[in-house]
Design a protein around this motif. Structure first.
Motif, short mmCIF file in Angstrom:
data_model
loop_
_atom_site.label_atom_id
_atom_site.label_comp_id
_atom_site.label_asym_id
_atom_site.label_seq_id
_atom_site.Cartn_x
_atom_site.Cartn_y
_atom_site.Cartn_z
N VAL A 56 -9.44 -15.19 5.48
CA VAL A 56 -9.67 -15.69 6.83
C VAL A 56 -10.71 -16.80 6.82
CG1 VAL A 56 -10.52 -15.10 9.13
CG2 VAL A 56 -8.95 -13.55 7.95
N ALA A 57 -11.80 -16.60 6.09
CA ALA A 57 -12.87 -17.59 6.05
C ALA A 57 -12.41 -18.90 5.42
CB ALA A 57 -14.08 -17.03 5.30
N PHE A 62 -7.91 -24.70 8.10
CA PHE A 62 -6.56 -25.25 7.93
C PHE A 62 -5.62 -24.87 9.08
CE2 PHE A 62 -8.09 -24.99 3.49
CZ PHE A 62 -7.98 -26.34 3.15
N VAL A 63 -5.92 -23.77 9.77
CA VAL A 63 -5.03 -23.29 10.84
C VAL A 63 -5.64 -23.53 12.22
CG1 VAL A 63 -4.07 -21.56 9.29
CG2 VAL A 63 -5.92 -20.91 10.85
N ASP A 68 -6.03 -18.16 15.86
CA ASP A 68 -7.43 -17.75 15.92
C ASP A 68 -7.72 -16.75 14.80
OD1 ASP A 68 -6.57 -15.18 16.77
OD2 ASP A 68 -6.86 -15.68 18.90
N ASP A 69 -8.98 -16.37 14.65
CA ASP A 69 -9.37 -15.51 13.53
C ASP A 69 -8.64 -14.18 13.54
OD1 ASP A 69 -11.07 -17.46 12.64
OD2 ASP A 69 -12.89 -16.24 12.74
N LEU A 75 -2.21 -11.30 10.19
CA LEU A 75 -1.19 -11.77 9.26
C LEU A 75 -1.57 -11.47 7.82
CD1 LEU A 75 -0.47 -15.20 11.00
CD2 LEU A 75 1.16 -13.32 10.78
N CYS A 76 -2.85 -11.68 7.47
CA CYS A 76 -3.30 -11.43 6.10
C CYS A 76 -3.25 -9.94 5.78
CB CYS A 76 -4.72 -11.96 5.91
SG CYS A 76 -4.83 -13.77 5.89
#
Length: 465
Positions: A56-57, A62-63, A68-69, A75-76
């Motif tokens: 995420v970090a 890039f997104v 958003d976070d 997703l991750c």
């Protein structure tokens, strides 16, 4: 974050746009308009984070503007929750300075899972936000991309996948991991040709604007920026565990298509203290020739025990050339037009010297590869596959300062290449339990000539012959 084409004529897009589009409409590849900058404090803050939180970090810039976070984290978690190791990409120490970064704990036992499991979830999320035509993914594989991509999208709504592989030039395990997936949205095609032929057909389909629009083509090969973005993460994850930002780390990357090592380049551009990226090739050595002598010319593909590296056209090299051209898209477009016509370009000494500040390259022959597989088995207690051995052989030849740890990217589980592993090391490499019945599963695929027209007709006919 906006993304621009390396050839300059396609419109800039946001992250959702480049994920669904893949190849730019002008034939170029999308790259970030600017590289995000991570400070020493940003990198130090990654210490102790889980793989998901690291992802995420690292991927956040890039997104931006699209996810958003919390959405990115969801997703991750979905992508990496099914990996068979809690660390997702664990480090294994071989001796006082050499490490393996194991990238094969995903569902298809190859590094491609790290990116493609996430890409599959990205496709599903973005397509669910639209009501329209299905996305038809077309891809070419020299072995691992196909099974990882199919695993990522099999059965997902709104997606059809057509995967080309060179008939008889992938290992049996690699083939079966693709052809035993029987979901109705999965279409495997064995072509009578090489991987470079398959890759050329895919690129030509993208460049056929009518066909591309008719089927809304999408890409899973490393021409898709989202794939490379996901691969940047494990460079940060490994380097931080070896002392970054207070310690430099080198990486040795077995590569044919230049995608995996370009992700390391991106990490370096973002501020990760990478001492050197070692581009390890087998005897299909176009990248070695380009970086060491400026000779980027297509030769004949020689089949080896490392089939995923049996490549003579490295599609992602264009992204590096874009930066080496000073991000002058017009100049790069002219260079690529020359390459596509003559199959050869010469990289200037100035560009090679610029690349040499980050990259070195080694060409590893079959005897060196085999000797390294035996060394890893006998001296370090690690059975490794031929691709990883090529990376490790290059790493062990490095002349970097002795206080710099060298991480070799272990790109595939040895069970994917049981014949080579057994013949060279005398050791067996059994499939993990979840794949133990692979050889008894039903296969389904079609055999077609290496013809764009034939394959497009197959797709136009609703995947019927």
């Amino acid at each position: 974050m906006r993304y621009i084409s390396t050839r300059g004529a396609a419109a800039a897009q946001d992250f959702k746009g480049v994920t669904l589009t893949g190849l730019a409409s002008d034939g170029g590849l999308y790259v970030p308009e600017n590289w995000p900058a991570f400070s020493r404090e940003d990198i130090a803050a990654l210490a102790g984070l889980s793989y998901v939180d690291t992802a995420v970090a690292v991927m956040r810039p890039f997104v931006s503007g699209v996810l958003d976070d919390q959405a990115l984290k969801n997703l991750c978690e979905a992508a990496y929750g099914q990996f068979n190791h809690a660390a997702v990409t664990p480090l294994v120490q071989l001796d006082e300075r050499h490490f393996l970064l194991e990238l094969f704990h995903g569902p298809t036992l190859a590094f491609k899972d790290v990116a493609l499991q996430l890409l599959g979830h990205l496709f599903e999320k973005f397509l669910s936000e639209e009501k329209g035509q299905d996305l038809t993914i077309v891809g070419a594989t020299s072995g691992d991309t196909g099974s990882a991509a199919i695993s990522a999208v099999a059965g997902r709504a709104g997606v059809q996948i057509v995967m080309l592989h060179p008939n008889g030039r992938v290992s049996e395990v690699q083939r079966r991991q693709m052809t035993t997936v029987l979901d109705k949205n999965v279409h495997n095609v064995a072509i009578d040709g090489s991987f470079d032929d398959a890759q050329a057909i895919v690129k030509a389909m993208f460049n056929d604007s009518d066909f591309r629009k008719r089927h809304r083509l999408g890409a899973v090969n490393s021409i898709n920026w989202a794939r490379l973005m996901a691969q940047i993460v494990y460079y940060f994850y490994a380097a931080v565990r070896l002392g970054a930002p207070d310690r430099k780390v080198a990486f040795s990357v077995p590569t044919g298509n230049f995608g995996d090592v370009f992700a390391g380049y991106a990490a370096k551009k973002m501020g990760l203290p990478v001492e050197k990226l070692i581009v390890a090739t087998n005897i299909n050595d176009i990248l070695y020739r380009a970086l060491s002598a400026g000779d980027y010319s297509v030769g004949n593909v020689t089949p080896t025990d490392a089939p995923s590296m049996d490549i003579q056209i490295s599609s992602n090299f264009e992204r590096l050339l874009f930066d080496l051209h000073g991000r002058d898209a017009a100049s790069l477009a002219a260079t690529m037009a020359q390459f596509e016509q003559s199959r050869a370009i010469q990289i200037s000494d100035a560009m090679r010297q610029q690349a040499a500040t980050i990259f070195s390259s080694k060409r590893i022959d079959p005897d060196e590869m085999a000797a390294t597989m035996r060394w890893a088995s006998d001296k370090a207690g690690q059975v490794i596959d031929p691709h990883t051995a090529i990376g490790l052989a290059a790493a062990r030849e490095t002349d970097l300062p002795k206080d710099v740890p060298v991480v070799t990217l272990a790109t595939a589980h040895p069970a994917k290449f049981p014949d080579a592993v057994s013949r060279i090391t005398g050791k067996n490499a059994p499939l993990p339990h979840r794949l133990a019945d692979l050889y008894s599963r039903e296969e389904r695929y079609v055999e077609l000539p290496a013809s764009r027209q034939t394959i497009q007709a197959y797709i136009d006919a609703g995947f019927q012959l």
